[in-house]
Design a protein around this motif. Structure first.
Motif, short mmCIF file in Angstrom:
data_model
loop_
_atom_site.label_atom_id
_atom_site.label_comp_id
_atom_site.label_asym_id
_atom_site.label_seq_id
_atom_site.Cartn_x
_atom_site.Cartn_y
_atom_site.Cartn_z
N ALA A 12 0.82 -1.22 0.00
CA ALA A 12 0.00 0.00 0.00
C ALA A 12 0.85 1.27 0.00
N ASP A 13 1.57 1.52 1.11
CA ASP A 13 2.32 2.77 1.26
C ASP A 13 3.42 2.89 0.21
N ASP A 14 3.38 3.96 -0.55
CA ASP A 14 4.36 4.29 -1.60
C ASP A 14 4.34 3.31 -2.77
N THR A 15 3.31 2.46 -2.80
CA THR A 15 3.03 1.64 -3.98
C THR A 15 1.69 2.06 -4.58
N LEU A 16 0.68 2.19 -3.71
CA LEU A 16 -0.64 2.65 -4.16
C LEU A 16 -0.85 4.13 -3.85
N GLU A 102 -3.13 10.47 -1.11
CA GLU A 102 -2.78 10.85 -2.47
C GLU A 102 -2.36 9.59 -3.23
N THR A 103 -3.24 9.08 -4.09
CA THR A 103 -2.89 7.87 -4.83
C THR A 103 -1.84 8.19 -5.90
N LEU A 104 -1.05 7.20 -6.22
CA LEU A 104 0.02 7.36 -7.20
C LEU A 104 -0.51 7.15 -8.62
N PRO A 105 0.23 7.59 -9.63
CA PRO A 105 -0.22 7.45 -11.01
C PRO A 105 -0.46 5.99 -11.40
N HIS A 106 -1.45 5.78 -12.26
CA HIS A 106 -1.77 4.49 -12.88
C HIS A 106 -2.40 3.49 -11.93
N VAL A 107 -2.59 3.84 -10.67
CA VAL A 107 -3.07 2.86 -9.69
C VAL A 107 -4.49 2.41 -10.00
N GLN A 108 -5.43 3.35 -10.08
CA GLN A 108 -6.83 2.97 -10.25
C GLN A 108 -7.05 2.23 -11.56
N GLN A 109 -6.46 2.73 -12.65
CA GLN A 109 -6.65 2.08 -13.95
C GLN A 109 -6.12 0.65 -13.93
N THR A 110 -4.98 0.46 -13.29
CA THR A 110 -4.38 -0.88 -13.24
C THR A 110 -5.24 -1.84 -12.42
N LEU A 111 -5.71 -1.40 -11.26
CA LEU A 111 -6.56 -2.26 -10.45
C LEU A 111 -7.86 -2.59 -11.17
N GLU A 142 -12.75 -1.41 -3.10
CA GLU A 142 -13.64 -2.27 -3.89
C GLU A 142 -12.89 -3.19 -4.84
N PHE A 143 -11.64 -2.88 -5.13
CA PHE A 143 -10.89 -3.70 -6.08
C PHE A 143 -10.25 -4.93 -5.44
N PHE A 144 -10.22 -4.99 -4.12
CA PHE A 144 -9.49 -6.06 -3.44
C PHE A 144 -10.43 -7.13 -2.90
N ASP A 145 -10.04 -8.38 -3.12
CA ASP A 145 -10.79 -9.51 -2.61
C ASP A 145 -10.47 -9.75 -1.14
N ALA A 146 -9.33 -9.28 -0.69
CA ALA A 146 -8.95 -9.46 0.71
C ALA A 146 -7.95 -8.37 1.10
N VAL A 147 -7.93 -8.05 2.38
CA VAL A 147 -6.99 -7.07 2.93
C VAL A 147 -6.28 -7.70 4.12
N GLU A 148 -4.97 -7.67 4.11
CA GLU A 148 -4.16 -8.21 5.21
C GLU A 148 -3.27 -7.08 5.73
N LEU A 225 2.41 -2.84 -15.35
CA LEU A 225 2.15 -4.16 -14.77
C LEU A 225 1.34 -5.06 -15.70
N VAL A 226 0.30 -4.53 -16.32
CA VAL A 226 -0.52 -5.37 -17.22
C VAL A 226 0.31 -5.92 -18.37
N PRO A 227 1.11 -5.11 -19.08
CA PRO A 227 1.98 -5.68 -20.11
C PRO A 227 2.96 -6.73 -19.57
N LEU A 228 3.47 -6.52 -18.36
CA LEU A 228 4.36 -7.52 -17.75
C LEU A 228 3.65 -8.85 -17.56
N LEU A 229 2.44 -8.80 -17.05
CA LEU A 229 1.67 -10.03 -16.84
C LEU A 229 1.41 -10.74 -18.16
#
Length: 233
Positions: A12-16, A102-111, A142-148, A225-229
């Protein structure tokens, strides 16, 4: 969807969303507060030592950081720190806890792209209340199936989480900005580990990149990330 990967974990922190920059701002303010009362030339190293000492007691997060600021102020002034400075430190900690996400760039679209084809799991460490607050304010829940929300991230953590929420580590991937917490232990657990560098990653999260690991990858931002996958699949 990739033929092998079914579950993706996200730090989450500094990734999302932004996180470390607020700690740096508070540290600069801390130095300004102490400047009239003590020699602050080695303040950053003194604070870092206190933070290391306190991790096992306070864990990760703003509350532990604030307590470490207070402890450093007491030590560096030989117990002479004014109560007004301590009050300012506490106020700075409260402000950090109230700061908008403050969400980072590309986060919402990628999720959005991934959550229909993969099980997405948020795996973050730190203070429970603060992480829950940030997730709620981010609008990404809403994008996550689980939170740990865990106290630490090690190999056992990823083995447990990817067994619980996925098809095991071998069919999972972990994404994050910390090689030490997000990438290396996930790879050691048998998962893919994807490093997304952030310019302000905390010094205690720095380790060497596992460049020879077959399941290690690095991308510049989550938009890759999507192209990597697709490439891995």
């Amino acid at each position: 969807m990739s033929a092998n990967i079914t579950t993706i974990g996200f730090d989450a922190d500094d990734t999302l969303w932004q996180n470390e920059q607020f700690f740096r701002m508070s540290e600069r303010h801390f130095a300004e507060l102490l400047a009239p009362h003590a020699d602050t030339t080695d303040l950053s190293s003194r604070l870092l030592e206190v933070e290391k000492r306190n991790l096992d007691l306070y864990g990760f997060g703003i509350k532990g950081f604030t307590l470490s600021l207070i402890e450093t102020a007491v030590e560096i002034t030989n117990g002479q720190v004014p109560s007004s400075v301590l009050a300012e430190i506490l106020a700075a900690g409260r402000e950090m806890l109230r700061h908008p996400v403050e969400t980072l760039p590309h986060v919402q679209q990628t999720l959005e792209r991934l959550n229909e084809d993969y099980r997405l799991v948020l795996i973050t460490k730190g203070d429970l209340f603060d992480q829950e607050r940030k997730l709620a304010q981010s609008g990404l829940g809403e994008f996550f199936d689980a939170v740990e929300i865990v106290s630490n991230k090690d190999t056992t953590t990823y083995e447990r989480i990817f067994q619980r929420h996925g098809d095991g580590p071998a069919r999972s991937m972990m994404i994050g900005n910390s090689l030490k917490s997000d990438v290396v232990p996930a790879i050691e657990a048998g998962s893919w580990g994807v490093f997304v560098p952030h310019e302000l990653t905390w010094v205690l999260e720095h380790v060497e990149a596992p460049l020879t690991a077959q399941r290690f990858r690095q991308i510049e931002h989550l938009g890759e990330l999507v192209p990597l996958l697709e490439e891995i699949g």
